[in-house]
Design a protein around this motif. Structure first.
Motif, short mmCIF file in Angstrom:
data_model
loop_
_atom_site.label_atom_id
_atom_site.label_comp_id
_atom_site.label_asym_id
_atom_site.label_seq_id
_atom_site.Cartn_x
_atom_site.Cartn_y
_atom_site.Cartn_z
N LYS A 82 0.83 -1.20 0.00
CA LYS A 82 0.00 0.00 0.00
C LYS A 82 0.86 1.26 0.00
N GLU A 83 1.93 1.25 0.76
CA GLU A 83 2.83 2.40 0.81
C GLU A 83 3.52 2.62 -0.53
N ALA A 84 3.83 1.54 -1.24
CA ALA A 84 4.48 1.66 -2.54
C ALA A 84 3.49 2.12 -3.61
N GLN A 85 2.26 1.64 -3.53
CA GLN A 85 1.26 1.99 -4.53
C GLN A 85 0.77 3.43 -4.41
N ALA A 86 0.66 3.91 -3.19
CA ALA A 86 0.11 5.25 -2.96
C ALA A 86 0.91 5.94 -1.85
N PRO A 87 2.17 6.28 -2.09
CA PRO A 87 2.99 6.89 -1.04
C PRO A 87 2.40 8.21 -0.56
N TRP A 88 2.51 8.46 0.74
CA TRP A 88 1.99 9.70 1.30
C TRP A 88 2.81 10.87 0.79
N GLN A 89 2.11 11.90 0.28
CA GLN A 89 2.74 13.10 -0.23
C GLN A 89 2.13 14.30 0.49
N LYS A 92 0.95 17.36 -1.42
CA LYS A 92 -0.25 17.15 -2.24
C LYS A 92 -1.46 16.71 -1.42
N ASN A 93 -1.25 16.47 -0.14
CA ASN A 93 -2.31 15.99 0.75
C ASN A 93 -2.97 14.75 0.16
N SER A 94 -2.14 13.83 -0.30
CA SER A 94 -2.67 12.62 -0.92
C SER A 94 -1.79 11.43 -0.56
N GLY A 95 -2.40 10.25 -0.65
CA GLY A 95 -1.66 9.03 -0.43
C GLY A 95 -2.10 8.26 0.80
N SER A 114 -5.60 4.97 6.22
CA SER A 114 -6.47 5.69 5.29
C SER A 114 -5.75 5.94 3.97
N LEU A 115 -6.56 6.18 2.95
CA LEU A 115 -6.06 6.59 1.64
C LEU A 115 -6.75 7.89 1.28
N GLN A 116 -5.95 8.94 1.12
CA GLN A 116 -6.47 10.27 0.83
C GLN A 116 -6.36 10.55 -0.66
N THR A 118 -7.02 13.56 -3.22
CA THR A 118 -7.30 14.99 -3.34
C THR A 118 -7.59 15.34 -4.80
N ALA A 119 -8.74 15.98 -5.01
CA ALA A 119 -9.21 16.29 -6.37
C ALA A 119 -8.59 17.60 -6.86
N ARG A 120 -7.26 17.62 -6.95
CA ARG A 120 -6.53 18.77 -7.45
C ARG A 120 -5.61 18.33 -8.58
N GLU A 121 -5.40 19.20 -9.52
CA GLU A 121 -4.55 18.91 -10.67
C GLU A 121 -3.18 18.41 -10.21
N GLY A 122 -2.82 17.21 -10.64
CA GLY A 122 -1.51 16.65 -10.32
C GLY A 122 -1.40 15.96 -8.99
N ALA A 123 -2.41 16.10 -8.12
CA ALA A 123 -2.31 15.54 -6.78
C ALA A 123 -2.27 14.01 -6.77
N MET A 124 -2.89 13.40 -7.78
CA MET A 124 -2.92 11.94 -7.82
C MET A 124 -2.05 11.37 -8.93
N ALA A 125 -1.20 12.19 -9.53
CA ALA A 125 -0.29 11.70 -10.57
C ALA A 125 0.57 10.57 -10.00
N SER A 126 0.49 9.43 -10.63
CA SER A 126 1.26 8.24 -10.21
C SER A 126 0.88 7.79 -8.80
N GLY A 127 -0.29 8.22 -8.31
CA GLY A 127 -0.67 7.86 -6.95
C GLY A 127 -1.90 6.99 -6.86
N TRP A 128 -2.46 6.60 -8.02
CA TRP A 128 -3.63 5.72 -7.99
C TRP A 128 -3.19 4.27 -7.80
N PRO A 129 -3.77 3.56 -6.83
CA PRO A 129 -3.46 2.13 -6.69
C PRO A 129 -3.78 1.40 -7.99
N PRO A 130 -2.87 0.57 -8.49
CA PRO A 130 -3.08 -0.12 -9.77
C PRO A 130 -3.98 -1.34 -9.65
N LEU A 131 -5.16 -1.13 -9.06
CA LEU A 131 -6.13 -2.20 -8.89
C LEU A 131 -7.24 -2.03 -9.91
N ASP A 132 -7.70 -3.12 -10.47
CA ASP A 132 -8.72 -3.08 -11.51
C ASP A 132 -9.97 -2.34 -11.03
#
Length: 330
Positions: A82-89, A92-95, A114-116, A118-132
Motif C-alpha cells: 500500500k505504501e508503494a502503490q500510494a505513497p503519502w505526499q 499534495k495531501n494525498s496518499g 487511510s487513503l487520501q 485529493t481532487a486537485r490537478e496533479g495531486a494523484m499523478a502516479s498515486g492511484w493504486p493499480p487495482l482493476d
C-alpha cells in the motif's frame, strides 16, 4: 492571520471529551422534500447538533458499494504494498497513511489507516493504486459526493451566509483544478486481536472537528462507532457540552449519508452554523474481531476562494495553512 483557535477546542477535550455516548439520534433529512423544508431542516440541525443524516440523496447504492469494494481490496494488501502503490505526499495531501494521524485532543495516533484522494490537478499523478476498477470507482463517488455537497451548500447559503453573493459557496468548491482542495478519504479500522493491550486514551479516531465546509460520510450497516457531540461553544444554545452527556451515537442508517458542518463553513457563516466534535470509539470485544470501513468526502473550498466573515477575510488556502500550523504547534 489570527491564531485560529479552533484547535484549542480539540485540546480542551483531553479532560472533557471522554464522556460515554448516550441514547438518541441525529436528525434525518429527506432530500425529496421541498427545497425550503430541506434548507430549514439542515439549518436547524447544523445550528444545534451540527450533524445530520441525508436520505433519498440521489447517490445510487451500487456506486457506493463499488467504492467500498475498491477500498477493501486496497486495504487487504500488505502495508508495504500500500505504501508503494500510494505513497503519502504531504505537499499534495494525498496518499496512504498507517496509524499516523495524531489528534490534539489525545496526543495519540488514531487506530486506523487511510487513503487520501485529493481532487486537485496533479495531486494523484502516479498515486492511484493499480487495482482493476479502483480509480473509476473512486472518481465516480467523488463526483457524486461533490454534486450532493454543492446542493447542500446552495440550499443553506441564503440562510447561513446572507452576506455573500448567491452561488458563492458552490463556485468556491471545484474539482481537479489547480487550486482544488476537495478530498475523498477511504478509511479502514483494522480488527484488534487483543483490545486489552491497547493503551488507555486511544481512539479509533480521537475527538476532533473537520476543517472543511461540509463532510459527507458513507458508512456500512452493522459497523457502528461514530459519535458526535454539540460543540462546547454552543453550550448556551444547546444546554449541553461535550463530555457532559451530550455525545450521541451516529449509527449507519439504511440508505443514509451522514453530514457534518466543518470549521471553514462555521467561520463563513459568522458562527451561525456549528462545526461539532465527533469521534470513533474503540470497538467492543465482539466488534474488535471485525474491520470497520468508512469513506469521507470533505467539501473544502479552493485555495484561492475568499472566506468572508465578520472576523476577517482570508483565503481558504490561508485558513488551512493556519490550521496546520496551529495543529502542530507546541
Amino acid at each position: 492571520m489570527d491564531s485560529l483557535a479552533e484547535v484549542e477546542v480539540e485540546r480542551t477535550l483531553k479532560s472533557t471529551g471522554q464522556g460515554e455516548a448516550g441514547s438518541g439520534s441525529v436528525p434525518v433529512i429527506d432530500m425529496n422534500a421541498a427545497d425550503d423544508l430541506i434548507a430549514e431542516g439542515i439549518m436547524r440541525a447544523a445550528s444545534e447538533v451540527g450533524f445530520f443524516t441525508l436520505v433519498n440523496h440521489g447517490i445510487d447504492s451500487a456506486e457506493i458499494e463499488r467504492a467500498f469494494g475498491a477500498s477493501m481490496r486496497f486495504f487487504a494488501q500488505p502495508k508495504e504494498v500500500k505504501e508503494a502503490q500510494a505513497p503519502w505526499q504531504r505537499d499534495k495531501n494525498s496518499g496512504y497513511e498507517h496509524f499516523a494521524q495524531v489528534r490534539p485532543s489525545t496526543g495519540l495516533a488514531d487506530q486506523k489507516e487511510s487513503l487520501q484522494i485529493t481532487a486537485r490537478e496533479g495531486a494523484m499523478a502516479s498515486g492511484w493504486p493499480p487495482l482493476d476498477g479502483f480509480e473509476a470507482a473512486a472518481t465516480a463517488l467523488l463526483a457524486r459526493a461533490h454534486a450532493l455537497a454543492l446542493r447542500v451548500l446552495s440550499l443553506i447559503e441564503p440562510l447561513a451566509c446572507p452576506h455573500v453573493p448567491a452561488g458563492t459557496l458552490a463556485r468556491a468548491h471545484t474539482m481537479w483544478g489547480a487550486n482544488g482542495q476537495c478530498t475523498l478519504r477511504m478509511i479502514h479500522y483494522p480488527p484488534i486481536d487483543a483490545p486489552e493491550s491497547v493503551p488507555a486514551g486511544h481512539w479509533r479516531a480521537g475527538p476532533h472537528t473537520d476543517w472543511c465546509c461540509v463532510t459527507l460520510l458513507f458508512q456500512r450497516l452493522g459497523e457502528a462507532g461514530l459519535e458526535c457531540a454539540p460543540n462546547p461553544r454552543a453550550q448556551t444554545a444547546t444546554g449541553c457540552a461535550a463530555g457532559g452527556g451530550g455525545w450521541l451515537r451516529v449509527d449507519p442508517v439504511p440508505g443514509g449519508i451522514c453530514v457534518n458542518i466543518g470549521d471553514m463553513l462555521m467561520r463563513w457563516s459568522n458562527q451561525t452554523l456549528l462545526s461539532n466534535l465527533h469521534r470513533v470509539r474503540m470497538p467492543t470485544a465482539d466488534e474488535a474481531k471485525r474491520s470497520r470501513y468508512s469513506i469521507a468526502f470533505f467539501a473544502q473550498a479552493d485555495k484561492d476562494a475568499l472566506i468572508q466573515s465578520d472576523e476577517h477575510n482570508m483565503t481558504a488556502g490561508e485558513y488551512i495553512l493556519g490550521r496546520i500550523r496551529s495543529n502542530f504547534a507546541q
